[in-house]
Design an enzyme around this catalytic site. Structure first.
Site, PDB file in Angstrom:
ATOM      1  N   ARG A 119       0.833  -1.214   0.000  1.00 19.74           N
ATOM      2  CA  ARG A 119       0.000   0.000   0.000  1.00 19.74           C
ATOM      3  C   ARG A 119       0.868   1.265   0.000  1.00 19.74           C
ATOM      4  O   ARG A 119       0.580   2.235   0.713  1.00 19.74           O
ATOM      5  CB  ARG A 119      -0.936   0.029   1.217  1.00 19.74           C
ATOM      6  CG  ARG A 119      -1.943  -1.061   1.275  1.00 19.74           C
ATOM      7  CD  ARG A 119      -2.902  -1.076   0.085  1.00 19.74           C
ATOM      8  NE  ARG A 119      -3.760  -2.223   0.210  1.00 19.74           N
ATOM      9  CZ  ARG A 119      -3.432  -3.446  -0.217  1.00 19.74           C
ATOM     10  NH1 ARG A 119      -2.294  -3.645  -0.883  1.00 19.74           N
ATOM     11  NH2 ARG A 119      -4.252  -4.448  -0.052  1.00 19.74           N
ATOM     12  N   SER A 157     -10.428   0.125   3.838  1.00 20.09           N
ATOM     13  CA  SER A 157      -9.555  -0.047   5.009  1.00 20.09           C
ATOM     14  C   SER A 157      -9.010   1.303   5.453  1.00 20.09           C
ATOM     15  O   SER A 157      -8.398   2.008   4.657  1.00 20.09           O
ATOM     16  CB  SER A 157      -8.372  -0.948   4.658  1.00 20.09           C
ATOM     17  OG  SER A 157      -8.836  -2.176   4.172  1.00 20.09           O
ATOM     18  N   GLU A 185      -4.093   4.242   6.218  1.00 18.00           N
ATOM     19  CA  GLU A 185      -3.952   4.000   4.775  1.00 18.00           C
ATOM     20  C   GLU A 185      -4.589   5.173   4.007  1.00 18.00           C
ATOM     21  O   GLU A 185      -4.171   5.528   2.913  1.00 18.00           O
ATOM     22  CB  GLU A 185      -4.665   2.683   4.427  1.00 18.00           C
ATOM     23  CG  GLU A 185      -4.548   2.304   2.971  1.00 18.00           C
ATOM     24  CD  GLU A 185      -5.240   0.990   2.650  1.00 18.00           C
ATOM     25  OE1 GLU A 185      -5.006  -0.021   3.364  1.00 18.00           O
ATOM     26  OE2 GLU A 185      -6.012   0.960   1.678  1.00 18.00           O
TER      27      GLU A 185
HETATM   28  C1  LIG Z   1     -15.430   0.354  -0.227  1.00 17.64           C
HETATM   29  C2  LIG Z   1     -13.973   0.566  -0.530  1.00 17.64           C
HETATM   30  C3  LIG Z   1     -13.155  -0.535  -0.730  1.00 17.64           C
HETATM   31  C4  LIG Z   1     -11.795  -0.358  -1.029  1.00 17.64           C
HETATM   32  N1  LIG Z   1     -11.030  -1.461  -1.248  1.00 17.64           N
HETATM   33  C5  LIG Z   1      -9.720  -1.325  -1.533  1.00 17.64           C
HETATM   34  C6  LIG Z   1      -8.906  -2.477  -1.783  1.00 17.64           C
HETATM   35  O1  LIG Z   1      -9.368  -3.609  -1.781  1.00 17.64           O
HETATM   36  N2  LIG Z   1      -7.592  -2.282  -2.043  1.00 17.64           N
HETATM   37  C7  LIG Z   1      -7.035  -1.033  -2.100  1.00 17.64           C
HETATM   38  O2  LIG Z   1      -5.823  -0.935  -2.335  1.00 17.64           O
HETATM   39  N3  LIG Z   1      -7.776   0.080  -1.870  1.00 17.64           N
HETATM   40  C8  LIG Z   1      -9.104  -0.036  -1.612  1.00 17.64           C
HETATM   41  N4  LIG Z   1      -9.884   1.075  -1.374  1.00 17.64           N
HETATM   42  C9  LIG Z   1      -9.260   2.402  -1.394  1.00 17.64           C
HETATM   43  C10 LIG Z   1      -9.400   3.136  -2.763  1.00 17.64           C
HETATM   44  O3  LIG Z   1     -10.476   2.640  -3.493  1.00 17.64           O
HETATM   45  C11 LIG Z   1      -8.128   3.008  -3.607  1.00 17.64           C
HETATM   46  O4  LIG Z   1      -7.014   3.500  -2.914  1.00 17.64           O
HETATM   47  C12 LIG Z   1      -8.253   3.777  -4.936  1.00 17.64           C
HETATM   48  O5  LIG Z   1      -7.120   3.543  -5.744  1.00 17.64           O
HETATM   49  C13 LIG Z   1      -8.435   5.276  -4.741  1.00 17.64           C
HETATM   50  O6  LIG Z   1      -8.809   5.825  -5.992  1.00 17.64           O
HETATM   51  P1  LIG Z   1      -9.403   7.285  -6.081  1.00 17.64           P
HETATM   52  O7  LIG Z   1      -9.415   7.664  -7.510  1.00 17.64           O
HETATM   53  O8  LIG Z   1     -10.697   7.351  -5.382  1.00 17.64           O
HETATM   54  O9  LIG Z   1      -8.294   8.100  -5.313  1.00 17.64           O
HETATM   55  P2  LIG Z   1      -8.443   9.464  -4.441  1.00 17.64           P
HETATM   56  O10 LIG Z   1      -9.091   9.145  -3.140  1.00 17.64           O
HETATM   57  O11 LIG Z   1      -9.077  10.482  -5.314  1.00 17.64           O
HETATM   58  O12 LIG Z   1      -6.938   9.799  -4.221  1.00 17.64           O
HETATM   59  C14 LIG Z   1      -6.111   8.976  -3.414  1.00 17.64           C
HETATM   60  C15 LIG Z   1      -4.700   9.571  -3.435  1.00 17.64           C
HETATM   61  O13 LIG Z   1      -4.189   9.485  -4.759  1.00 17.64           O
HETATM   62  C16 LIG Z   1      -3.843  10.783  -5.260  1.00 17.64           C
HETATM   63  N5  LIG Z   1      -4.213  10.772  -6.682  1.00 17.64           N
HETATM   64  C17 LIG Z   1      -5.415  10.431  -7.209  1.00 17.64           C
HETATM   65  N6  LIG Z   1      -5.360  10.478  -8.549  1.00 17.64           N
HETATM   66  C18 LIG Z   1      -4.109  10.874  -8.882  1.00 17.64           C
HETATM   67  C19 LIG Z   1      -3.443  11.120 -10.126  1.00 17.64           C
HETATM   68  N7  LIG Z   1      -4.029  10.956 -11.307  1.00 17.64           N
HETATM   69  N8  LIG Z   1      -2.137  11.537 -10.071  1.00 17.64           N
HETATM   70  C20 LIG Z   1      -1.503  11.706  -8.894  1.00 17.64           C
HETATM   71  N9  LIG Z   1      -2.086  11.494  -7.703  1.00 17.64           N
HETATM   72  C21 LIG Z   1      -3.366  11.071  -7.683  1.00 17.64           C
HETATM   73  C22 LIG Z   1      -4.639  11.749  -4.409  1.00 17.64           C
HETATM   74  O14 LIG Z   1      -4.019  13.021  -4.368  1.00 17.64           O
HETATM   75  C23 LIG Z   1      -4.668  11.044  -3.069  1.00 17.64           C
HETATM   76  O15 LIG Z   1      -3.457  11.291  -2.368  1.00 17.64           O
HETATM   77  C24 LIG Z   1     -11.244   0.938  -1.088  1.00 17.64           C
HETATM   78  C25 LIG Z   1     -12.079   2.059  -0.885  1.00 17.64           C
HETATM   79  C26 LIG Z   1     -13.433   1.867  -0.622  1.00 17.64           C
HETATM   80  C27 LIG Z   1     -14.314   3.063  -0.431  1.00 17.64           C
END
Ligand SMILES: Cc1cc2nc3c(=O)[nH]c(=O)nc-3n(C[C@H](O)[C@H](O)[C@H](O)COP(=O)(O)OP(=O)(O)OC[C@H]3O[C@@H](n4cnc5c(N)ncnc54)[C@H](O)[C@@H]3O)c2cc1C
Length: 337
Positions: A163, A237, A333
């Site tokens: 992670r 998480s 996380e």
């Molecule tokens: C119900 C649920 C289940 C989940 N299960 C998992 C799982 O099984 N495994 C797992 O690893 N995660 C999981 N997650 C966490 C999350 O879905 C992941 O981390 C996902 O990759 C986040 O994507 P996002 O676009 O929403 O990121 P955001 O929340 O928008 O951003 C997360 C971080 O990434 C940065 N970021 C986003 N896009 C970019 C970009 N294009 N360039 C540079 N920086 C960027 C942001 O600045 C921030 O620091 C879960 C979340 C939820 C709500």
């Protein structure tokens, strides 16, 4: 550029948050234009995908939010069994996985139904059910906000860990990821090493699972266990599973024989953060509208009217209590903004 932009639909905790400025990035030209603007140079900024791994601490973000919206999936190379696919950062991760599974390209099926956008996947090297992004990752393209140049990263340069990556540690917020490349396989043997996946396949009598079988089972497990953010705000998480020294693990195991450990390296063992939180008595508890999910202690939820500080306070209380009871420090996380 939009002034006073509501981020309520852009964070999976369902918090009522407003940003002073927001800008939708549909392509590299949008980004190049915005970084030359005075708002970009004068204000702090954040990059946002789907907001499913972020906790906004305040109701008003005094800065600029770059909303990543670029689209496109391209087959870059096809040779024999392998396919290299380039996918834009603004694509929905789960839809991308589905489209690859539908085409019969294997490697991503265990990562089905993870919320968020493709561009965020490398940030914490997303992982689930025995597979991490780094297992299929080839490279990415990003804009360096310091030098304002386009740069390419190969897998090694991303410094992926559990992670974690360079983008979540030493170079946090420095790069806007624009696209990623993954290598998938047409004749892929899915990874079914994860206990609950293997068990579900067995229960269904599937002895030789294909990638769509595994994708389906992963979706079913996730839907049964994890709250849907559209119904109950959460970010998956909240804490990472801690890596502890083997001696710490042994001491804990002496006190709690049921505790399971997963060797990570010669010296360290990974233990379950959910187990620690549950054992400390937090599962299902709530303080106001900030709570711990009833089915999965690692997931903090917004029961309705919690704000970012309520959820943060609950997380810190849990972190302190687990430290007091087990001597283990839980590392969040989720990204705090
Ligand atoms: C119900 C649920 C289940 C989940 N299960 C998992 C799982 O099984 N495994 C797992 O690893 N995660 C999981 N997650 C966490 C999350 O879905 C992941 O981390 C996902 O990759 C986040 O994507 P996002 O676009 O929403 O990121 P955001 O929340 O928008 O951003 C997360 C971080 O990434 C940065 N970021 C986003 N896009 C970019 C970009 N294009 N360039 C540079 N920086 C960027 C942001 O600045 C921030 O620091 C879960 C979340 C939820 C709500």
């Amino acid at each position: 550029m939009i002034r006073n932009y509501p981020l309520t639909g852009h964070n999976s905790f369902g918090l009522d948050v407003m940003a002073a400025w927001a800008c939708k990035i549909f392509d590299i030209r949008d980004l190049e234009k915005i970084i030359q603007s005075s708002v970009f140079t004068d204000e702090k900024h954040i990059i946002l995908g789907g907001g499913s791994n972020c906790l906004f601490l305040d109701d008003y973000f005094e800065g600029l939010v770059l909303l990543i919206k670029n689209k496109g999936i391209t087959i870059v190379e096809e040779s024999g069994n392998s396919v290299i696919v380039s996918v834009a950062a603004g694509e929905n991760w789960s839809d991308f996985v589905d489209s690859m599974v539908d085409r019969g390209y294997g490697g991503l099926e265990n990562l089905s139904l993870i919320p968020g956008k493709v561009g965020a996947a490398p940030i914490q090297n997303i992982g689930a059910y025995g597979v991490e992004l780094m297992d299929v990752f080839i490279g990415l393209q990003a804009l360096d906000l310091h030098t304002r140049e386009l740069v390419n990263f190969n897998r090694e340069a991303c410094e992926f860990g559990y992670r974690s990556s360079l983008f979540k540690t030493s170079d946090k917020d420095r790069y806007v990821i624009l696209s990623i490349d993954v290598m998938l396989h047409k004749n892929h043997t899915p990874n079914i090493s994860y206990g609950s996946v293997a068990k579900a396949l067995q229960q269904k009598g599937i002895t030789k699972p294909g990638i769509s079988d595994v994708a389906q089972i992963v979706k079913e497990i996730r839907q049964a266990k994890l709250p849907d953010p559209a119904v109950l705000g959460n970010a998956g998480s909240f804490f990472k599973n801690p890596l502890v020294h083997n001696l710490v693990f042994q001491n804990l195991k002496n006190d709690y024989p049921e505790l399971r450990g997963y060797p990570e390296s010669y010296e360290t063992t990974k233990i379950s953060a959910a187990w620690l939180i549950e054992k400390a008595g937090w599962k299902g508890k709530r303080i106001g509208d900030a709570g711990v999910h009833t089915k999965q202690a690692l997931v903090l939820v917004n029961h309705g009217k919690a704000n970012g500080r309520d959820i943060y306070s609950l997380a810190m209380e849990i972190q302190q209590d687990v430290k007091n009871k087990f001597g283990v420090v839980l590392e969040p996380e989720v990204n705090f903004i």
